[in-house]
Design an enzyme around this catalytic site. Structure first.
Site, PDB file in Angstrom:
ATOM      1  CE  LYS A   1      -4.309  -1.765   1.934  1.00 25.30           C
ATOM      2  NZ  LYS A   1      -5.396  -1.469   2.871  1.00 25.30           N
TER       3      LYS A   1
ATOM      4  CG  ASP B   1      -8.636   0.922   3.346  1.00 26.37           C
ATOM      5  OD1 ASP B   1      -9.382   0.052   2.855  1.00 26.37           O
ATOM      6  OD2 ASP B   1      -7.391   0.807   3.360  1.00 26.37           O
TER       7      ASP B   1
ATOM      8  CB  ALA C   1      -6.167  -0.575   9.394  1.00 31.68           C
TER       9      ALA C   1
ATOM     10  CB  ILE D   1     -10.440  -3.273  11.211  1.00 32.82           C
ATOM     11  CG1 ILE D   1      -9.082  -3.567  11.822  1.00 32.82           C
ATOM     12  CG2 ILE D   1     -10.826  -1.821  11.405  1.00 32.82           C
ATOM     13  CD1 ILE D   1      -7.966  -3.076  10.923  1.00 32.82           C
TER      14      ILE D   1
HETATM   15  P1  ATR Z   1      -1.469  -2.595   9.720  1.00 33.33           P
HETATM   16  O1  ATR Z   1      -0.454  -1.631   9.200  1.00 33.33           O
HETATM   17  O2  ATR Z   1      -1.983  -3.549   8.703  1.00 33.33           O
HETATM   18  O3  ATR Z   1      -2.607  -1.934  10.458  1.00 33.33           O
HETATM   19  P2  ATR Z   1       0.490  -3.452  11.683  1.00 33.33           P
HETATM   20  O4  ATR Z   1       1.442  -2.423  11.253  1.00 33.33           O
HETATM   21  O5  ATR Z   1       0.982  -4.836  11.848  1.00 33.33           O
HETATM   22  O6  ATR Z   1      -0.759  -3.582  10.740  1.00 33.33           O
HETATM   23  O7  ATR Z   1      -0.176  -2.935  13.021  1.00 33.33           O
HETATM   24  C1  ATR Z   1      -0.818  -3.791  13.834  1.00 33.33           C
HETATM   25  C2  ATR Z   1      -1.262  -3.038  15.091  1.00 33.33           C
HETATM   26  O8  ATR Z   1      -1.540  -4.016  16.076  1.00 33.33           O
HETATM   27  C3  ATR Z   1      -0.201  -2.120  15.669  1.00 33.33           C
HETATM   28  O9  ATR Z   1      -0.819  -0.997  16.219  1.00 33.33           O
HETATM   29  C4  ATR Z   1       0.437  -2.998  16.732  1.00 33.33           C
HETATM   30  O10 ATR Z   1       1.042  -2.285  17.780  1.00 33.33           O
HETATM   31  P3  ATR Z   1       2.601  -1.834  17.682  1.00 33.33           P
HETATM   32  O11 ATR Z   1       2.636  -0.578  16.845  1.00 33.33           O
HETATM   33  O12 ATR Z   1       2.998  -1.606  19.067  1.00 33.33           O
HETATM   34  O13 ATR Z   1       3.327  -2.982  17.024  1.00 33.33           O
HETATM   35  C5  ATR Z   1      -0.774  -3.720  17.255  1.00 33.33           C
HETATM   36  N1  ATR Z   1      -0.445  -4.957  17.961  1.00 33.33           N
HETATM   37  C6  ATR Z   1      -0.023  -6.124  17.422  1.00 33.33           C
HETATM   38  N2  ATR Z   1       0.171  -7.047  18.378  1.00 33.33           N
HETATM   39  C7  ATR Z   1      -0.116  -6.439  19.582  1.00 33.33           C
HETATM   40  C8  ATR Z   1      -0.090  -6.859  20.956  1.00 33.33           C
HETATM   41  N3  ATR Z   1       0.251  -8.102  21.304  1.00 33.33           N
HETATM   42  N4  ATR Z   1      -0.458  -5.958  21.888  1.00 33.33           N
HETATM   43  C9  ATR Z   1      -0.815  -4.699  21.555  1.00 33.33           C
HETATM   44  N5  ATR Z   1      -0.859  -4.237  20.270  1.00 33.33           N
HETATM   45  C10 ATR Z   1      -0.497  -5.098  19.304  1.00 33.33           C
END
Ligand code: ATR
Length: 280
Positions: free
Chosen positions: A70, A107, A137, A222
């Protein structure tokens, strides 16, 4: 007279096999009897620019773009819609009549249209909103809410610096909150959105205390695998209106289909059921 060629579009991702977009666009193509096809294109990240450049040459009208392309596609297209530029990502590419590639982001629109399907609707201007997560997202959702007139947005992310970076990119005031305080900032809030991967099949559930959330607040996720995430179940059990994440996927697809195939399709219960079948 030459017959109009079959209209072609698709989705580029890596991997792409799990994408529900071919199933969803295929449903609309059949419903509207369009002479067209929508295909999954598995494109490696280092090939994405070449693949995009080939679209006009192949007579393909455009593509949806999914992970991890993206942001790269935003930089590769000829023209970027202002909304996509503000979100920092493109999810829909159209090949214009002069062969130029235009990048859009649908989106935000998909999110708001889905939210409007909450029982009794949803007014983003009525109360503060809380967004959990700061990935791609979340960025589209924050821009959507701010553009829709949400005057108070609280952004909560495990990695605070990532939320701060996002706040600095957004035009309107956004308050960044520590992840540990997520249950303490729900007083008076009208909307809670989960954009993290927590609650997705194979991931831990989202652990949040909803006690302070007003009864009239809407809760949305989402994540759509499972459709009813632990967050949505807990919210429904406490009497909140809930909106699942599948609707956002369906609604974000509408503008692309219209641009490529010339018909504005509708999101119906039959379409939902058809897509859900693939999710088991
Ligand atoms: P995308 O860009 O597709 O939205 P991503 O960059 O993988 O996906 O983001 C996933 C989100 O889930 C992030 O906000 C991530 O938090 P971090 O920025 O701290 O990585 C959050 N996330 C994933 N696993 C998590 C966990 N175990 N506890 C809290 N937040 C989590």
């Amino acid at each position: 007279m030459d017959r109009e060629p079959t209209r072609l579009a698709g989705v580029m991702g890596w991997p792409v096999a799990h994408s529900l977009s071919p199933r969803l666009h295929g449903y609309w193509l059949r419903e509207h009897r369009v002479d067209g096809a929508y295909l999954p294109f598995a494109v490696r990240p280092d090939h994405v620019v070449e693949a995009l450049r080939a679209l006009p040459k192949l007579g393909i009208r455009g593509v949806n773009v999914t992970l991890p392309h993206k942001e790269a596609v935003l930089r590769a297209v000829d023209d970027v819609d202002p909304l996509a530029a503000r979100i920092g990502a493109v999810n829909t590419v159209t090949v214009e009549s002069d062969g130029r590639l235009r990048g859009r982001n649908t989106d935000a629109e998909g999110f708001l249209t889905n939210l409007a399907s909450a029982p009794d609707g949803f007014d983003p201007t009525a109360a503060p909103a809380v967004v959990l997560g700061a990935g791609g997202a979340a960025r589209a959702i924050c821009v959507a809410l701010l553009d829709a007139g949400c005057s108070e947005l609280r952004l909560v992310n495990r990695t605070r610096a990532r939320a701060e970076e996002m706040r600095d990119d957004l035009p309107d005031p956004v308050e960044v909150i520590d992840w540990a305080a997520r249950g303490d900032i729900l007083d008076g809030v009208g909307l809670l959105v989960n954009t993290t991967s927590l609650g997705m099949a194979g991931h831990p559930p989202l652990d949040i205390d909803l006690a302070a959330l007003p009864q009239w607040a809407v809760v949305t996720d989402i994540v759509y695998v499972p459709l009813r995430t632990p967050l949505l179940s807990a919210a429904a059990a406490q009497g909140h209106r809930t909106v699942d994440g599948l609707g956002m996927l369906l609604h974000q697809a509408v503008p692309g289909f219209e641009a490529w195939f010339g018909v504005r399709p509708r999101v119906t219960p039959e379409l939902r059921a058809h897509v859900l079948e693939a999710l088991g």
